[in-house]
Design a protein around this motif. Structure first.
Motif, PDB file in Angstrom:
ATOM      1  N   THR A   1      -4.557   8.860 -13.546  1.00  0.00           N
ATOM      2  CA  THR A   1      -3.366   9.237 -12.787  1.00  0.00           C
ATOM      3  C   THR A   1      -3.756  10.211 -11.690  1.00  0.00           C
ATOM      4  O   THR A   1      -4.762  10.927 -11.791  1.00  0.00           O
ATOM      5  CB  THR A   1      -2.309   9.904 -13.684  1.00  0.00           C
ATOM      6  N   LEU A   2      -2.942  10.254 -10.656  1.00  0.00           N
ATOM      7  CA  LEU A   2      -3.142  11.225  -9.582  1.00  0.00           C
ATOM      8  C   LEU A   2      -2.496  12.554  -9.941  1.00  0.00           C
ATOM      9  O   LEU A   2      -3.012  13.622  -9.623  1.00  0.00           O
ATOM     10  CB  LEU A   2      -2.546  10.675  -8.286  1.00  0.00           C
ATOM     11  N   CYS A   3      -1.356  12.504 -10.610  1.00  0.00           N
ATOM     12  CA  CYS A   3      -0.656  13.706 -11.049  1.00  0.00           C
ATOM     13  C   CYS A   3       0.335  13.301 -12.138  1.00  0.00           C
ATOM     14  O   CYS A   3       0.570  12.119 -12.375  1.00  0.00           O
ATOM     15  CB  CYS A   3       0.083  14.383  -9.890  1.00  0.00           C
ATOM     16  N   GLN A   4       0.913  14.290 -12.807  1.00  0.00           N
ATOM     17  CA  GLN A   4       1.870  14.009 -13.878  1.00  0.00           C
ATOM     18  C   GLN A   4       3.274  13.962 -13.319  1.00  0.00           C
ATOM     19  O   GLN A   4       3.637  14.738 -12.433  1.00  0.00           O
ATOM     20  CB  GLN A   4       1.783  15.095 -14.959  1.00  0.00           C
ATOM     21  N   ALA A   5       4.089  13.035 -13.810  1.00  0.00           N
ATOM     22  CA  ALA A   5       5.480  12.939 -13.381  1.00  0.00           C
ATOM     23  C   ALA A   5       6.214  14.235 -13.700  1.00  0.00           C
ATOM     24  O   ALA A   5       5.961  14.879 -14.728  1.00  0.00           O
ATOM     25  CB  ALA A   5       6.169  11.763 -14.074  1.00  0.00           C
TER      26      ALA A   5
ATOM     27  N   GLY B   1       0.815  -1.210   0.000  1.00  0.00           N
ATOM     28  CA  GLY B   1       0.000   0.000   0.000  1.00  0.00           C
ATOM     29  C   GLY B   1       0.845   1.255   0.000  1.00  0.00           C
ATOM     30  O   GLY B   1       0.555   2.220  -0.723  1.00  0.00           O
ATOM     31  N   ARG B   2       1.905   1.262   0.800  1.00  0.00           N
ATOM     32  CA  ARG B   2       2.778   2.435   0.828  1.00  0.00           C
ATOM     33  C   ARG B   2       3.510   2.592  -0.500  1.00  0.00           C
ATOM     34  O   ARG B   2       3.713   3.717  -0.991  1.00  0.00           O
ATOM     35  CB  ARG B   2       3.755   2.308   1.994  1.00  0.00           C
ATOM     36  N   THR B   3       3.911   1.477  -1.096  1.00  0.00           N
ATOM     37  CA  THR B   3       4.555   1.544  -2.410  1.00  0.00           C
ATOM     38  C   THR B   3       3.603   2.134  -3.445  1.00  0.00           C
ATOM     39  O   THR B   3       3.974   3.021  -4.226  1.00  0.00           O
ATOM     40  CB  THR B   3       5.007   0.135  -2.856  1.00  0.00           C
ATOM     41  N   MET B   4       2.367   1.643  -3.479  1.00  0.00           N
ATOM     42  CA  MET B   4       1.405   2.129  -4.470  1.00  0.00           C
ATOM     43  C   MET B   4       1.130   3.616  -4.288  1.00  0.00           C
ATOM     44  O   MET B   4       1.014   4.366  -5.261  1.00  0.00           O
ATOM     45  CB  MET B   4       0.117   1.312  -4.390  1.00  0.00           C
ATOM     46  N   ALA B   5       1.038   4.060  -3.037  1.00  0.00           N
ATOM     47  CA  ALA B   5       0.791   5.479  -2.779  1.00  0.00           C
ATOM     48  C   ALA B   5       1.919   6.343  -3.338  1.00  0.00           C
ATOM     49  O   ALA B   5       1.689   7.374  -3.975  1.00  0.00           O
ATOM     50  CB  ALA B   5       0.633   5.707  -1.277  1.00  0.00           C
ATOM     51  N   ARG B   6       3.156   5.913  -3.125  1.00  0.00           N
ATOM     52  CA  ARG B   6       4.285   6.719  -3.585  1.00  0.00           C
ATOM     53  C   ARG B   6       4.424   6.678  -5.114  1.00  0.00           C
ATOM     54  O   ARG B   6       4.856   7.654  -5.728  1.00  0.00           O
ATOM     55  CB  ARG B   6       5.571   6.245  -2.908  1.00  0.00           C
ATOM     56  N   LEU B   7       4.060   5.558  -5.721  1.00  0.00           N
ATOM     57  CA  LEU B   7       4.097   5.487  -7.185  1.00  0.00           C
ATOM     58  C   LEU B   7       3.045   6.398  -7.798  1.00  0.00           C
ATOM     59  O   LEU B   7       3.277   7.043  -8.825  1.00  0.00           O
ATOM     60  CB  LEU B   7       3.906   4.043  -7.649  1.00  0.00           C
ATOM     61  N   LEU B   8       1.858   6.452  -7.198  1.00  0.00           N
ATOM     62  CA  LEU B   8       0.823   7.367  -7.665  1.00  0.00           C
ATOM     63  C   LEU B   8       1.266   8.813  -7.479  1.00  0.00           C
ATOM     64  O   LEU B   8       1.055   9.664  -8.347  1.00  0.00           O
ATOM     65  CB  LEU B   8      -0.482   7.109  -6.912  1.00  0.00           C
TER      66      LEU B   8
END
Length: 691
Positions: free
Chosen positions: A593-597, A554-561
């Motif tokens: 997406t949550l935001c753009q890279a 879950g923490r990994t997915m949050a940071r990837l988003l």
């Protein structure tokens, strides 16, 4: 598509497909229709007028081109004088592709929150615009039959802004029209099939037509009945037969797409392209001679170039398993718009290579017991899936995998028409603040809520974390607008566990949540209800998940988003680094997406320090992921490689050897996820001296 109007002193550029308007202050100049073909770049329509001054009501960049070649860039906040000449100016950002043609000298400057163009006297100015066409222009209605579907798919190429090699750029590929079945055939003029001279013959059955739909769209081809599948163009013929229609259709699409990316370097985008050099090492090709050919003649020449030597130079991004039935037609235009490979799951041979990972120690179910760490394989609580079955699609070689058909797919995404429509109807946000709502309804899982989001310097995250909600509190929270909802707790057949019982999201009428992560056991059915209630898409589980493993995932997915991955990319990375990764799937539109890279395209670096070329150098794999803003065919410069070489987004990972200092410099310039010796880390947190 593009219309021009007037409001006082302003020229209004209106895009009816995207439902957006852009204003240009022309001092009330009278306009007349102009020839769109006068523009170097493709435009839908154009007007001309006389003026000595133009102004835009916000700061914009002005890119000055002569004969298609960039000769000057004028960013906001600077004053630039451009000498006498014949120019085509590109204005960015704008909600459509916007070009201005003029002769003579000009001054580009900014003041008072506006960018202006000033000329040395009145002159004729032409303004042309092209819709981004991210939305379908309308609907094609055909009879409910495979032949009717052939007619509909033959209209998909109408959405291409050009049939030149530049259509390999995503901004020149518009959204195909929607498909509806009805007794009255209706093919509006905007959907008239393009006259390309390219034809695809396939048997008259649902599965065959679906399978070639993306290829037909990209080639602007007409789809017609034929016993043996083949593509014909300018007297040439290419067989798609031998019982592997999906594989052959996709192989040809990748072949043509790659060659278009190479040949387009002879046009407006003369860049040092890695893929061009790679292609020229393998086959004889004359891009200059191919560039100006009509699409059918160019395709015929492409068919003479062997496919096998080039087959590893693209790494396709998405595969869709599409049930061969009429109901799939409603989703077909959205799948094709993503340029997905399509296959009929009934025709795919089983490999037996399915997910059977052990999922860990304390399952996020609510049976009152902690399961032993040695409990084998992902346990599925099938009562949580109501009347649907759980399916395990055959593995794919692409990052993204979509399932359209009955059942809940393990490890893939299951979209809905509503989710796709909400994504394309999503208005562009002017806010730099991303609203993230985290809910933790279990005390022993609170560790997952620590340091989840907000690692970006130029984006502001408004993160609200709440604990131990009751049913009505959770219902009210889900009814509000949120960019992202992250749930930590228990889910079972009764719903999402709250302090006073369970909230079943089947009872939720509406939600303002855009995207979500339900990090709980077997949260698939509840997540699907969030999509039905109004969400675009989210990450869910199809099995029980161990508490410690799920917390880490879950923490990994949050940071990837947070970094800029879409849900397809998040799922791909999580599967690489977490044994529990195979338990997660996507419901709704996985392209959200949550935001753009910060670098435009999200990327992943893999480093194995145990196998170094030398004591002070490292070999790394650098993979760039597609998103809807930077889809396959976009260009990027690999900052690890240096030298200004351009790469096609959609290529395979690049293998590079870099020194310790080069790695330190490149990794600290941009925060990037790094798989270091099989463990996910972040480049700004690494100590390179310890490698």
């Amino acid at each position: 598509m593009i219309k021009f109007g007037r409001d006082g002193e302003d020229l209004l550029v209106q895009d009816d497909i995207e439902d957006v308007v852009f204003r240009i202050d022309t001092r009330g100049a009278e306009t007349r229709s102009a020839d769109p073909d006068r523009f170097v770049f493709p435009v839908d329509s154009a007007v001309a007028f006389e003026t000595d001054h133009l102004a835009f009501r916000k700061p914009v960049s002005v890119y000055v081109r002569r004969d298609g070649e960039l000769v000057n860039s004028c960013p906001p906040g600077q004053t630039t004088t451009v000498s006498d000449g014949r120019y085509e100016l590109e204005i960015s950002p704008a909600p459509m592709k916007l070009y201005i043609r003029l002769d003579g000298s000009l001054e580009v400057g900014s003041e008072g929150g506006r960018t202006h163009l000033r000329f040395d006297g009145a002159r004729t100015v032409r303004v042309g615009a092209r819709s981004f066409h991210g939305r379908p222009a309308g609907t094609v209605t055909v009879p409910e039959s495979p032949s009717g579907l052939m007619e509909a798919v033959s209209t998909f190429g109408s959405a291409l802004a050009t049939t030149s090699p530049e259509r390999s750029f995503p901004t020149l590929r518009g959204h195909p029209p929607l498909v509806a079945f009805g007794e009255e055939r209706d093919v509006p003029s905007f959907a008239a099939p393009p006259s390309t001279g390219v034809t695809i013959e396939v048997p008259e059955d649902w599965g065959s037509v679906y399978t070639v739909a993306t290829l037909a769209y990209y080639l602007g081809a007409s789809v017609v009945p034929g016993e043996r599948p083949r593509v014909t163009a300018a007297g040439a013929s290419h067989s798609l037969a031998d019982g592997r229609l999906a594989e052959n259709a996709q192989s040809l699409l990748e072949h043509v797409f790659l060659l278009d990316c190479v040949v387009r370097t002879e046009g407006f985008y003369d860049v040092d392209l890695h893929e061009r050099r790679a292609v020229e090492r393998e086959v004889d090709i004359d891009p200059e001679a191919l560039y100006d050919l009509p699409i059918d003649e160019r395709l015929a020449r492409y068919l003479e170039i062997p496919i096998d030597p080039l087959s590893g130079l693209l790494d396709w991004h998405l595969t869709t398993d599409m049930a061969a039935e009429p109901a799939s037609a409603e989703l077909l235009p959205f799948v094709v718009n993503d340029l997905s490979a399509i296959r009929d799951p009934a025709s795919v041979p089983e490999t037996g290579d399915h997910y059977t990972e052990s999922l860990g120690d304390f399952y996020r179910s609510d049976d009152g017991e902690e399961d032993d760490e040695d409990v084998p394989t992902g346990r599925v609580d099938r009562t949580a899936f109501q009347d649907e079955t759980v399916v395990t699609p055959e593995p794919v070689d692409t990052v993204g995998h979509t399932w359209i058909g009955d059942g809940y797919p393990v490890g893939a995404s299951k979209p809905t028409v509503g989710a796709y429509r909400r994504r394309i109807d999503q208005p562009a946000s002017e806010s730099r603040v991303i609203d993230v709502q985290v809910v933790c309804n279990e005390a022993e899982m609170r560790e997952e809520t620590e340091q989840l989001y907000g690692f970006r310097d130029y984006l502001e995250f408004e993160i609200d974390i709440v604990y131990d909600l009751a049913r009505e509190e959770l219902r009210e929270l889900l009814a509000d607008d949120h960019d992202f909802f992250h749930f930590v707790g228990h889910v079972d057949a009764e719903g999402m566990k709250c302090t006073d019982g369970y909230l079943d999201l089947h009872t939720l009428e509406e939600t303002g949540v855009k995207a979500f992560l339900l990090n709980a056991c077997t949260s698939y059915a509840q997540g699907m209800q969030l999509v039905h209630a109004g969400s675009i898409g989210g990450l869910v589980t199809t099995t029980d998940v161990g508490n410690i493993m799920a917390t880490n995932a879950g923490r990994t997915m949050a940071r990837l988003l947070d970094y800029g991955f879409d849900l397809h990319g998040v799922l791909d990375v999580v599967k690489k680094v977490h044994v529990v990764g195979g338990a997660y799937s996507v419901v709704g539109d996985a392209g959200v997406t949550l935001c753009q890279a910060s670098s435009g395209t999200p990327a992943l670096v893999e480093i194995n320090t145990r196998e170094k070329p030398s004591e002070d150098s490292f070999e790394l794999l650098h993979r760039v992921y597609t998103t809807r803003n930077y889809n396959v065919g976009s260009l990027f410069v690999d900052h690890f490689a240096g030298g200004g070489t351009h790469y096609v987004v959609g290529g395979p990972p690049h293998s590079l050897v870099v020194s310790r200092e080069e790695l330190r410099r490149s990794a600290t310039e941009r925060r990037t996820p790094v798989i270091l010796d099989h463990e996910l880390r972040w480049s700004d947190e690494l100590n390179f001296d310890e490698f």
